[in-house]
Scaffold this active site. Sequence first.
Site, mmCIF file in Angstrom:
data_model
loop_
_atom_site.group_PDB
_atom_site.id
_atom_site.type_symbol
_atom_site.label_atom_id
_atom_site.label_comp_id
_atom_site.label_asym_id
_atom_site.label_seq_id
_atom_site.Cartn_x
_atom_site.Cartn_y
_atom_site.Cartn_z
ATOM 1 C CD GLU A 1 -1.468 -1.187 -3.598
ATOM 2 O OE1 GLU A 1 -1.499 -1.369 -2.422
ATOM 3 O OE2 GLU A 1 -2.353 -1.491 -4.532
ATOM 4 N N GLY B 1 0.773 -1.214 -0.047
ATOM 5 C CA GLY B 1 0.015 0.037 -0.083
ATOM 6 C C GLY B 1 0.955 1.297 0.081
HETATM 7 N N1 CO8 Z 1 1.998 -3.849 8.840
HETATM 8 C C1 CO8 Z 1 2.162 -3.799 10.242
HETATM 9 N N2 CO8 Z 1 3.269 -3.799 10.941
HETATM 10 C C2 CO8 Z 1 4.353 -3.654 9.981
HETATM 11 C C3 CO8 Z 1 4.285 -3.724 8.673
HETATM 12 C C4 CO8 Z 1 3.415 -3.639 8.008
HETATM 13 N N3 CO8 Z 1 2.960 -3.617 6.730
HETATM 14 N N4 CO8 Z 1 5.623 -3.410 8.238
HETATM 15 C C5 CO8 Z 1 6.621 -3.499 9.286
HETATM 16 N N5 CO8 Z 1 5.594 -3.263 10.604
HETATM 17 C C6 CO8 Z 1 6.137 -3.289 11.814
HETATM 18 C C7 CO8 Z 1 7.073 -4.871 12.449
HETATM 19 O O1 CO8 Z 1 5.835 -5.693 12.591
HETATM 20 C C8 CO8 Z 1 7.682 -4.342 13.397
HETATM 21 O O2 CO8 Z 1 6.879 -4.188 14.514
HETATM 22 P P1 CO8 Z 1 7.133 -4.809 15.887
HETATM 23 O O3 CO8 Z 1 8.729 -4.072 16.344
HETATM 24 O O4 CO8 Z 1 6.254 -4.525 16.840
HETATM 25 O O5 CO8 Z 1 7.443 -6.402 15.699
HETATM 26 C C9 CO8 Z 1 8.222 -3.026 12.985
HETATM 27 O O6 CO8 Z 1 7.274 -2.470 11.836
HETATM 28 C C10 CO8 Z 1 9.547 -2.889 12.412
HETATM 29 O O7 CO8 Z 1 9.566 -3.947 11.149
HETATM 30 P P2 CO8 Z 1 10.738 -5.201 11.109
HETATM 31 O O8 CO8 Z 1 11.377 -5.561 12.329
HETATM 32 O O9 CO8 Z 1 10.224 -6.169 10.338
HETATM 33 O O10 CO8 Z 1 11.920 -4.484 10.381
HETATM 34 P P3 CO8 Z 1 12.837 -4.789 9.322
HETATM 35 O O11 CO8 Z 1 13.690 -3.767 9.252
HETATM 36 O O12 CO8 Z 1 13.473 -6.198 10.037
HETATM 37 O O13 CO8 Z 1 12.015 -5.422 7.989
HETATM 38 C C11 CO8 Z 1 10.472 -4.698 6.253
HETATM 39 C C12 CO8 Z 1 11.478 -4.320 7.329
HETATM 40 C C13 CO8 Z 1 11.192 -5.832 5.353
HETATM 41 C C14 CO8 Z 1 9.840 -3.693 5.903
HETATM 42 C C15 CO8 Z 1 9.450 -5.760 7.109
HETATM 43 O O14 CO8 Z 1 8.938 -5.071 8.139
HETATM 44 C C16 CO8 Z 1 8.323 -6.056 6.196
HETATM 45 O O15 CO8 Z 1 8.492 -6.980 5.247
HETATM 46 N N6 CO8 Z 1 7.225 -5.639 6.214
HETATM 47 C C17 CO8 Z 1 5.868 -5.997 5.631
HETATM 48 C C18 CO8 Z 1 5.910 -5.348 4.295
HETATM 49 C C19 CO8 Z 1 4.584 -5.816 3.475
HETATM 50 O O16 CO8 Z 1 4.524 -7.154 3.167
HETATM 51 N N7 CO8 Z 1 4.018 -4.861 2.851
HETATM 52 C C20 CO8 Z 1 2.782 -5.225 2.210
HETATM 53 C C21 CO8 Z 1 1.299 -5.097 3.307
HETATM 54 S S1 CO8 Z 1 -0.042 -5.775 2.276
HETATM 55 C C22 CO8 Z 1 -0.429 -4.243 1.787
HETATM 56 O O17 CO8 Z 1 0.113 -3.171 1.733
HETATM 57 C C23 CO8 Z 1 -1.825 -4.374 0.669
HETATM 58 C C24 CO8 Z 1 -2.448 -3.323 0.325
HETATM 59 C C25 CO8 Z 1 -3.936 -3.492 -0.266
HETATM 60 C C26 CO8 Z 1 -4.718 -3.640 0.818
HETATM 61 C C27 CO8 Z 1 -6.050 -4.005 0.530
HETATM 62 C C28 CO8 Z 1 -7.092 -3.782 1.701
HETATM 63 C C29 CO8 Z 1 -7.744 -5.334 1.914
#
Ligand code: CO8
Length: 259
Positions: A113, A110
């Site tokens: 997007e 997102g």
């Molecule tokens: N949602 C919620 N929390 C998140 C997200 C996310 N997308 N990304 C990161 N966080 C949180 C982590 O859970 C973490 O929180 P906590 O410390 O409480 O565990 C904190 O942010 C830091 O993240 P990381 O520890 O994972 O940090 P890294 O440096 O190890 O990794 C990354 C960074 C690679 C960005 C990793 O966090 C990651 O892969 N994040 C998810 C990315 C992802 O998959 N995004 C797509 C999400 S789906 C989407 O966007 C759909 C859009 C359309 C929606 C339609 C509606 C139905």
Amino acid sequence: MDYETLKWEQRKAVAYLTISRPKSLNALNLKVLEELDHCLSHLDKQSVRVLIIQGAGDKAFVAGADIKEMSELTAKEAEEFSNTGQRIFSLLENLPFPVIALIQGFALGGGLELALACDILILEENSKIGLPEVTLGLFPSFGGTQRLTRAVGFYKAKEMIFSGNFYTAQSAYNMGLANHVLSKDQLEAKLEEYAETFQKRGPLAIAKAKKLIQNNKGLNLALALKEEAKEFGILFDKEDSREGMHAFIEKRSPQFKGI
Ligand code: CO8
């Protein structure tokens, strides 16, 4: 405008909108969407000439929709969430002035997007973009399947969406997904340059050109050209176009008023 998850700042005609949930890498939860909706619906369109969107901190622009919140949704709620995101990103896309996405860190799902609904993309050289939804068993549905395909073509869009891979800023640039890839210390100057340039230009002319580029993508060429000529004619009823042309003839800088 005071928000929990956004920061809004306006310096003269240049506005800065920061998505601010740094602990969750600025992930888009319902609160962010609700506040974005309010902000984009209530900002003063007359006084803003350029909007810059960024994420808080330098780790992420926006790391996507909030997966924790999304994991609890029913099918009906997910459809509503998607509709809400799409509607808000369309509000953004249809603002009558240039919107610049300043991407530092991750712009994923997102988050990418959101950037795709902006007009100019500036990427810090270490930033990463991608649509990793398939890694979650999902696909991009805040407009990503449509806007990405229009931006980069079928083959690259399918590769990005089917693989869910992350891409470097340079590969984003190579596929036409960035206006500039810059080092951190070059970003401010580039933003200032854009802001200064856009503010000097005729705001009505920019608004109309933006609308034509945006809305007529699906039209056949003959109809789109007709629309272009019609909007061009309308500009000649406006003070700004007279001012712009007279200023050129009189060898002075134009003073546009947006009327
Ligand atoms: N949602 C919620 N929390 C998140 C997200 C996310 N997308 N990304 C990161 N966080 C949180 C982590 O859970 C973490 O929180 P906590 O410390 O409480 O565990 C904190 O942010 C830091 O993240 P990381 O520890 O994972 O940090 P890294 O440096 O190890 O990794 C990354 C960074 C690679 C960005 C990793 O966090 C990651 O892969 N994040 C998810 C990315 C992802 O998959 N995004 C797509 C999400 S789906 C989407 O966007 C759909 C859009 C359309 C929606 C339609 C509606 C139905």
